[in-house]
Structures are given as structure tokens and as C-alpha cells.
Scaffold this motif. Sequence first.
Motif, PDB file in Angstrom:
ATOM      1  N   LEU A   2      70.918   3.460  72.069  1.00  0.00           N
ATOM      2  CA  LEU A   2      71.297   4.345  73.166  1.00  0.00           C
ATOM      3  C   LEU A   2      70.290   4.193  74.294  1.00  0.00           C
ATOM      4  O   LEU A   2      69.109   3.987  74.042  1.00  0.00           O
ATOM      5  CB  LEU A   2      71.270   5.809  72.712  1.00  0.00           C
ATOM      6  N   ASP A   3      70.763   4.347  75.527  1.00  0.00           N
ATOM      7  CA  ASP A   3      69.799   4.307  76.625  1.00  0.00           C
ATOM      8  C   ASP A   3      69.011   5.620  76.650  1.00  0.00           C
ATOM      9  O   ASP A   3      69.359   6.593  75.986  1.00  0.00           O
ATOM     10  CB  ASP A   3      70.480   3.997  77.963  1.00  0.00           C
ATOM     11  N   GLY A   4      67.953   5.615  77.409  1.00  0.00           N
ATOM     12  CA  GLY A   4      67.038   6.752  77.436  1.00  0.00           C
ATOM     13  C   GLY A   4      67.678   8.057  77.873  1.00  0.00           C
ATOM     14  O   GLY A   4      67.370   9.120  77.326  1.00  0.00           O
ATOM     15  N   ASP A   5      68.574   8.015  78.859  1.00  0.00           N
ATOM     16  CA  ASP A   5      69.217   9.237  79.332  1.00  0.00           C
ATOM     17  C   ASP A   5      70.083   9.870  78.250  1.00  0.00           C
ATOM     18  O   ASP A   5      70.063  11.091  78.062  1.00  0.00           O
ATOM     19  CB  ASP A   5      70.074   8.971  80.575  1.00  0.00           C
ATOM     20  N   LEU A   6      70.850   9.043  77.548  1.00  0.00           N
ATOM     21  CA  LEU A   6      71.691   9.589  76.481  1.00  0.00           C
ATOM     22  C   LEU A   6      70.838  10.153  75.355  1.00  0.00           C
ATOM     23  O   LEU A   6      71.133  11.222  74.821  1.00  0.00           O
ATOM     24  CB  LEU A   6      72.645   8.515  75.942  1.00  0.00           C
ATOM     25  N   ARG A   7      69.789   9.442  74.983  1.00  0.00           N
ATOM     26  CA  ARG A   7      68.884   9.952  73.942  1.00  0.00           C
ATOM     27  C   ARG A   7      68.308  11.301  74.351  1.00  0.00           C
ATOM     28  O   ARG A   7      68.238  12.227  73.562  1.00  0.00           O
ATOM     29  CB  ARG A   7      67.755   8.957  73.664  1.00  0.00           C
ATOM     30  N   MET A  66      75.612   7.599  65.663  1.00  0.00           N
ATOM     31  CA  MET A  66      76.856   6.830  65.606  1.00  0.00           C
ATOM     32  C   MET A  66      76.720   5.372  66.050  1.00  0.00           C
ATOM     33  O   MET A  66      77.214   4.479  65.363  1.00  0.00           O
ATOM     34  CB  MET A  66      77.966   7.528  66.392  1.00  0.00           C
ATOM     35  N   PRO A  67      76.096   5.080  67.187  1.00  0.00           N
ATOM     36  CA  PRO A  67      76.057   3.678  67.621  1.00  0.00           C
ATOM     37  C   PRO A  67      75.367   2.735  66.636  1.00  0.00           C
ATOM     38  O   PRO A  67      75.744   1.584  66.523  1.00  0.00           O
ATOM     39  CB  PRO A  67      75.290   3.731  68.949  1.00  0.00           C
ATOM     40  N   VAL A  68      74.372   3.210  65.917  1.00  0.00           N
ATOM     41  CA  VAL A  68      73.641   2.326  65.008  1.00  0.00           C
ATOM     42  C   VAL A  68      74.492   1.915  63.803  1.00  0.00           C
ATOM     43  O   VAL A  68      74.174   0.940  63.130  1.00  0.00           O
ATOM     44  CB  VAL A  68      72.300   2.970  64.584  1.00  0.00           C
ATOM     45  N   THR A  69      75.592   2.605  63.562  1.00  0.00           N
ATOM     46  CA  THR A  69      76.439   2.236  62.427  1.00  0.00           C
ATOM     47  C   THR A  69      77.003   0.830  62.556  1.00  0.00           C
ATOM     48  O   THR A  69      77.352   0.221  61.551  1.00  0.00           O
ATOM     49  CB  THR A  69      77.611   3.220  62.235  1.00  0.00           C
ATOM     50  N   VAL A  70      77.084   0.313  63.796  1.00  0.00           N
ATOM     51  CA  VAL A  70      77.616  -1.045  63.970  1.00  0.00           C
ATOM     52  C   VAL A  70      76.717  -2.086  63.330  1.00  0.00           C
ATOM     53  O   VAL A  70      77.159  -3.206  63.074  1.00  0.00           O
ATOM     54  CB  VAL A  70      77.868  -1.404  65.451  1.00  0.00           C
ATOM     55  N   LEU A  71      75.474  -1.738  63.064  1.00  0.00           N
ATOM     56  CA  LEU A  71      74.560  -2.674  62.428  1.00  0.00           C
ATOM     57  C   LEU A  71      74.748  -2.706  60.918  1.00  0.00           C
ATOM     58  O   LEU A  71      74.254  -3.618  60.260  1.00  0.00           O
ATOM     59  CB  LEU A  71      73.108  -2.301  62.751  1.00  0.00           C
ATOM     60  N   ASN A  72      75.430  -1.715  60.382  1.00  0.00           N
ATOM     61  CA  ASN A  72      75.626  -1.620  58.935  1.00  0.00           C
ATOM     62  C   ASN A  72      77.104  -1.685  58.596  1.00  0.00           C
ATOM     63  O   ASN A  72      77.698  -2.732  58.644  1.00  0.00           O
ATOM     64  CB  ASN A  72      74.983  -0.335  58.414  1.00  0.00           C
ATOM     65  N   ASP A  73      77.684  -0.551  58.305  1.00  0.00           N
ATOM     66  CA  ASP A  73      79.074  -0.491  57.865  1.00  0.00           C
ATOM     67  C   ASP A  73      79.787   0.658  58.570  1.00  0.00           C
ATOM     68  O   ASP A  73      79.903   1.749  58.018  1.00  0.00           O
ATOM     69  CB  ASP A  73      79.111  -0.306  56.341  1.00  0.00           C
ATOM     70  N   PRO A  74      80.246   0.439  59.807  1.00  0.00           N
ATOM     71  CA  PRO A  74      80.875   1.536  60.546  1.00  0.00           C
ATOM     72  C   PRO A  74      82.105   2.111  59.847  1.00  0.00           C
ATOM     73  O   PRO A  74      82.369   3.309  59.956  1.00  0.00           O
ATOM     74  CB  PRO A  74      81.234   0.922  61.898  1.00  0.00           C
ATOM     75  N   ALA A  75      82.831   1.295  59.114  1.00  0.00           N
ATOM     76  CA  ALA A  75      84.040   1.787  58.435  1.00  0.00           C
ATOM     77  C   ALA A  75      83.693   2.822  57.366  1.00  0.00           C
ATOM     78  O   ALA A  75      84.495   3.690  57.056  1.00  0.00           O
ATOM     79  CB  ALA A  75      84.806   0.625  57.816  1.00  0.00           C
ATOM     80  N   ARG A  76      82.506   2.758  56.821  1.00  0.00           N
ATOM     81  CA  ARG A  76      82.066   3.729  55.827  1.00  0.00           C
ATOM     82  C   ARG A  76      81.259   4.856  56.473  1.00  0.00           C
ATOM     83  O   ARG A  76      81.434   6.023  56.147  1.00  0.00           O
ATOM     84  CB  ARG A  76      81.210   3.036  54.757  1.00  0.00           C
ATOM     85  N   GLU A  77      80.382   4.508  57.411  1.00  0.00           N
ATOM     86  CA  GLU A  77      79.442   5.475  57.955  1.00  0.00           C
ATOM     87  C   GLU A  77      80.036   6.401  59.017  1.00  0.00           C
ATOM     88  O   GLU A  77      79.733   7.603  59.029  1.00  0.00           O
ATOM     89  CB  GLU A  77      78.222   4.745  58.524  1.00  0.00           C
ATOM     90  N   LEU A  78      80.855   5.883  59.914  1.00  0.00           N
ATOM     91  CA  LEU A  78      81.405   6.740  60.969  1.00  0.00           C
ATOM     92  C   LEU A  78      82.251   7.888  60.425  1.00  0.00           C
ATOM     93  O   LEU A  78      82.086   9.024  60.872  1.00  0.00           O
ATOM     94  CB  LEU A  78      82.197   5.912  61.985  1.00  0.00           C
ATOM     95  N   PRO A  79      83.147   7.646  59.462  1.00  0.00           N
ATOM     96  CA  PRO A  79      83.906   8.784  58.929  1.00  0.00           C
ATOM     97  C   PRO A  79      82.998   9.847  58.289  1.00  0.00           C
ATOM     98  O   PRO A  79      83.276  11.044  58.388  1.00  0.00           O
ATOM     99  CB  PRO A  79      84.838   8.153  57.887  1.00  0.00           C
ATOM    100  N   ALA A  80      81.918   9.417  57.658  1.00  0.00           N
ATOM    101  CA  ALA A  80      80.988  10.382  57.054  1.00  0.00           C
ATOM    102  C   ALA A  80      80.321  11.220  58.138  1.00  0.00           C
ATOM    103  O   ALA A  80      80.219  12.453  58.010  1.00  0.00           O
ATOM    104  CB  ALA A  80      79.946   9.651  56.205  1.00  0.00           C
TER     105      ALA A  80
END
Length: 167
Positions: free
Chosen positions: A90-95, A133-147
Motif C-alpha cells: 500500500l502507498d503511504g497515504d492509504l497506510r 488484503m493487498p498482500v494476499t496476492v503474494l500468497n493465496d488470495p483465493a483462500r485468504e481474501l474470503p477469510a
Amino acid sequence: MPVRDAGADAAEDQEHEQEQEEENRERAQRQVVNEVLALAAETGRRAAGWVRELAVRQTDEGHRRVLERAAGAIEQTSGREIVPGGEGQLDGDLRYDLAAGLVAGNPYAGALPVLDAGERVALAAVCALVAAMPVTVLNDPARELPALCAVIDDALALAAWEEVAGA
């Protein structure tokens, strides 16, 4: 006319079938990822709407702005900031706009925002989960985002329950 080897034809057919199976798996995986991205965006819209409701209640303009910025950051982060194949950052403003300290509202106000305990906890939880949420793309978004979405929904439900129970 040259005669083709039956074994070569069978090997070609098998290779073609394997390529088709791989394409089908990739297509199915893309479909799953698209579905969870849509789920994350919808969850973010609901959460942002709730945060905007909190903002409207604030008498301090600074608190209202902080919460409105958080709502915008929630909506943006849960939507277009989740980029498959991206870096998950995430960029600094969003963080900043999603930092848990936002439960204290505007740092220059004389008092805290008008939030009950359940709303403060839910707000901190929602912002932390959306920021993840954005960091899930580095792992398994199909499993992590729904959680993550399920826990956000739980936080919103608990805040609503406490509001009803406390009323």
C-alpha cells in the motif's frame, strides 16, 4: 505421402490434452481469483458505508474528515489495490488512512470521536484487515481474501449488535 508413426500421433494427442487441462486449470483459477476479488470489493463497500455512517455522526469536522478518508481508503484498498501479480504494498497515504490510530480521530480535536467501544474495536479491526488484503496476492488470495472478508463481516455484525444491545 509420408506415413506418420502412430506412437508420435499418440504422444502429440497426449501433449495436446495436457496443454488443454493446464489451460482449463488456469482459467478456473483466474475465475476463482476474480470471484474473491469481487467479494473483497463488495465487503469493502459495505465496510466503507458503515464508516461513513460513523463519520456523519461526528460533531467535530476533523473527526468527520478522518473517518471519511478512512472510508475512502477502505473502499480503494479492498478494490483496486488488490492486484494479482502485484507486490501487495500500500502507498503511504492509504497506510496512514487505515492506521488503527484513527479510532482517536483528529489529533487536534479536544476529545475523541463519538464511538462506542464496539465501534472502536470494529473500526480498528476493519482497517487492519483491509490493510492486509493487498498482500494476499503474494500468497493465496483465493483462500485468504474470503477469510479476511468473513472477519470484517463479523466485526461489522458485532458493532451493529452492540449498538442494538446498548440502545
